[in-house]
Design an enzyme around this catalytic site. Sequence first.
Site, PDB file in Angstrom:
ATOM      1  N   SER A 442      13.357  29.273   6.318  1.00  0.00           N
ATOM      2  CA  SER A 442      13.289  29.776   4.951  1.00  0.00           C
ATOM      3  C   SER A 442      12.931  31.254   4.885  1.00  0.00           C
ATOM      4  O   SER A 442      13.114  31.885   3.850  1.00  0.00           O
ATOM      5  CB  SER A 442      12.262  28.967   4.146  1.00  0.00           C
ATOM      6  OG  SER A 442      10.987  29.057   4.754  1.00  0.00           O
ATOM      7  N   HIS A 463      19.959  27.219   5.178  1.00  0.00           N
ATOM      8  CA  HIS A 463      18.652  27.052   4.541  1.00  0.00           C
ATOM      9  C   HIS A 463      18.738  25.985   3.457  1.00  0.00           C
ATOM     10  O   HIS A 463      19.365  26.183   2.415  1.00  0.00           O
ATOM     11  CB  HIS A 463      18.201  28.400   3.950  1.00  0.00           C
ATOM     12  CG  HIS A 463      16.927  28.330   3.175  1.00  0.00           C
ATOM     13  ND1 HIS A 463      16.640  29.195   2.128  1.00  0.00           N
ATOM     14  CD2 HIS A 463      15.855  27.493   3.264  1.00  0.00           C
ATOM     15  CE1 HIS A 463      15.454  28.897   1.627  1.00  0.00           C
ATOM     16  NE2 HIS A 463      14.963  27.870   2.288  1.00  0.00           N
ATOM     17  N   GLU A 475      21.696  27.524   1.129  1.00  0.00           N
ATOM     18  CA  GLU A 475      21.866  28.956   1.353  1.00  0.00           C
ATOM     19  C   GLU A 475      22.288  29.189   2.804  1.00  0.00           C
ATOM     20  O   GLU A 475      21.568  28.824   3.728  1.00  0.00           O
ATOM     21  CB  GLU A 475      20.549  29.676   1.055  1.00  0.00           C
ATOM     22  CG  GLU A 475      20.613  31.182   1.107  1.00  0.00           C
ATOM     23  CD  GLU A 475      19.280  31.823   0.729  1.00  0.00           C
ATOM     24  OE1 GLU A 475      19.289  32.958   0.209  1.00  0.00           O
ATOM     25  OE2 GLU A 475      18.224  31.193   0.944  1.00  0.00           O
ATOM     26  N   ASN A 513      14.403  33.099  -1.539  1.00  0.00           N
ATOM     27  CA  ASN A 513      12.969  33.327  -1.400  1.00  0.00           C
ATOM     28  C   ASN A 513      12.594  34.767  -1.714  1.00  0.00           C
ATOM     29  O   ASN A 513      11.470  35.056  -2.131  1.00  0.00           O
ATOM     30  CB  ASN A 513      12.499  32.950   0.005  1.00  0.00           C
ATOM     31  CG  ASN A 513      12.305  31.450   0.145  1.00  0.00           C
ATOM     32  OD1 ASN A 513      12.110  30.750  -0.842  1.00  0.00           O
ATOM     33  ND2 ASN A 513      12.373  30.953   1.364  1.00  0.00           N
TER      34      ASN A 513
END
Length: 733
Positions: A442, A463, A475, A513
Amino acid sequence: MTDFTMEKDADGVAIVTWDCPGKSMNVMSGEALIELSDLIDAALADEGVKGIVITSGKKDFAGGMDLNVLADMKTAAGDNPAQGLFDGIMQMHGLLRKIELAGMDFKTKKGGKPIAAALPGTAVGIGLELPLSTHRIFAAENPKAKIGLPEIMVGIFPGAGGTTRLVRKLGAMGASPFLLQGKLVDPKKAKGAGIIDDVVGDPVAAAREWVLNAKDADLVKPWDAKGYKMPGGAPYHPAGFPTFVGASAMVNANTNGAFPAAKALLSAVYEGAMVPFDTALKIEARWFTHILMNPSSAAMIRSLFLNKEALEKGAVRPKDIPDQSVKKLGVLGAGMMGAGIALVSAQAGMEVVLIDRDQAAADKGKAYTEAYLDKGIKRGKVTAEKKEAMLSLITATPDLDALKGCDLIIEAVFEDPGVKAEMTQKVEAIIPEDCIFASNTSTLPITELAKASKRSEQFIGIHFFSPVEKMLLVEIIKGKETGDRAVAKALDYVRQIRKTPIVVNDARFFYCNRCIIPYMNEAMRMVTEGVSPALIDHAAQQLGFPVGPIQLTDETSIDLGAKIARATKAAMGNAYPDSPSDDLIFWMEDAGRLGRKSKAGFFDYDEKGKRQGYWKGMTDKYPLADPQPDLIEVQERLMFAQVLEAVRALEEGVLMDIREGDVGAILAWGFAPWSGGPLSWIDIIGTPYAAERCDQLTEAYGDRFSCPPLLREMAEKGQTFYGRFGKEDKAAA
């Protein structure tokens, strides 16, 4: 080539067949509306036609309206697009009302020709609104078919009579799950709810038989009959009054006023329930026009329908790469993330090898799938046979040799570069030369992780978001040396597990993120400033976020935030900006308040893990300020903390397609769906205002709100993101 054709059989039944050439599902276009209207006119005028059956030449009936029809209505009226929309919508109402009345004398309710709908499969949107205007609906015994009106999910509501007819047919209470939640059901449940009339083996044959035997009374809809009363009661009927009052409260509770379509729908239902049917249709058309003219509607349609569908169909897939569908998948790490990946992959029919340090740990990971399927069995959604078949696809083992023959590896081990490097090297010594290796990380840069690989062009990031089986987005991260085949492999795999992919270039925190962390940090900063935690969370929820950032931090775990902060500081060194948010997170960690998982975080929890309210110790350490800041100020701090990172990601080339920026934000962390995503939100408020607000926020709160050069340039030129970077579809214009 036409979408609608008609054939009259020997018994005088006109079979009107809907079959859009070159499309997998029927979609109503402007030309098709004219064709259908002409055929209905011809059948009603033909003395040899005793009745009409409308059906489909495809396995389904219809999947909705061609959104370009609405765009054409807007442009047809020149300087008055709202009038163009209203006039066009009323023309649709006119066609469906023509079907409903079927040539009868409106006063005597006699002389009409029976019209039935025969649905072979899925019928949603206009594909249900059209049948609702017929006199009887027959559906095939097809448990995989879906029937309903899902328009609310993309920011609009049924505007071709579906809202008015369903409420008149079922009552406000009965219709609410289908209108306000977009609920889709199979034919048997649709019949049980009262949406359709019959579920049969051969719907066309059954419809023909009914048409040939129908009487005048069978053609009169309840709302056209004398003395009609709405099921459950109208708004000011003693029985109906509580329903409508409750509906208003429910809509506001569920949407916090952030989704305009739900409020418009409720207004159309409420006002329409108090007037004759034809007036109610006009009211529906006005509210539908109102919502189509709202920029939120266009943004939601573009992101949640057009762009999402384009990404799922491979809009960003490298060209000229043959199919890379996964046959055998290896998952390294059987923790919650690895177990979830194994589950969704087995659901898609893949052979899965689930690896962990010992047999007990591997078995625990496989047990996650078993527990998930057991819940499905209890709910009647999974059979024992399906459970056995899925579990047989998962091999849980500590033996790396079991990975031989895998064509994709997904590593989901501990978030430590050393541990990941060691696993990469061990596994590459076993797997085939052409096997793609993916890391489910992540935060760790993929380019750095790929240095442990001898095949960096075959190394990629995939991800997932937790829990894997529920989250819709994946992702995909390209390292500097990642090749096109690895990208195609990742995209084809995501398509197999039926999730939506975005592809981004490598950078710390990637895209999602990168935006989420500043959002949560801004909330933490505000807590240290004495802003009420309840104000912060509710400000976000009133923007349409499913939960506020403080609650989100508790859900994702406070120690994870502390770990990310330490790792980022170690990587950035002196360039890392000190932040009061880190001080708060580290203090909470030291106090052992790690979030929901420890039943102690920013919230207090009972023994079952249910939130009991905000922890008083937080405001003891950071006393509440007096006065509290303005709601809009709090909301804009939360919004700009995210959207500026989205702009910077585009500016730096991390985002390669703005569609991915918007779709990814909505599906990954629930970014204000009504806005269409962070870049769409800036287009709604305007780049000049966004740049001006950046300057004001920077002066008040610091450089983290400084206006990115790209945004500044676009503001000076008066540009929009979709105007400059988008593949604009006129349906979303």
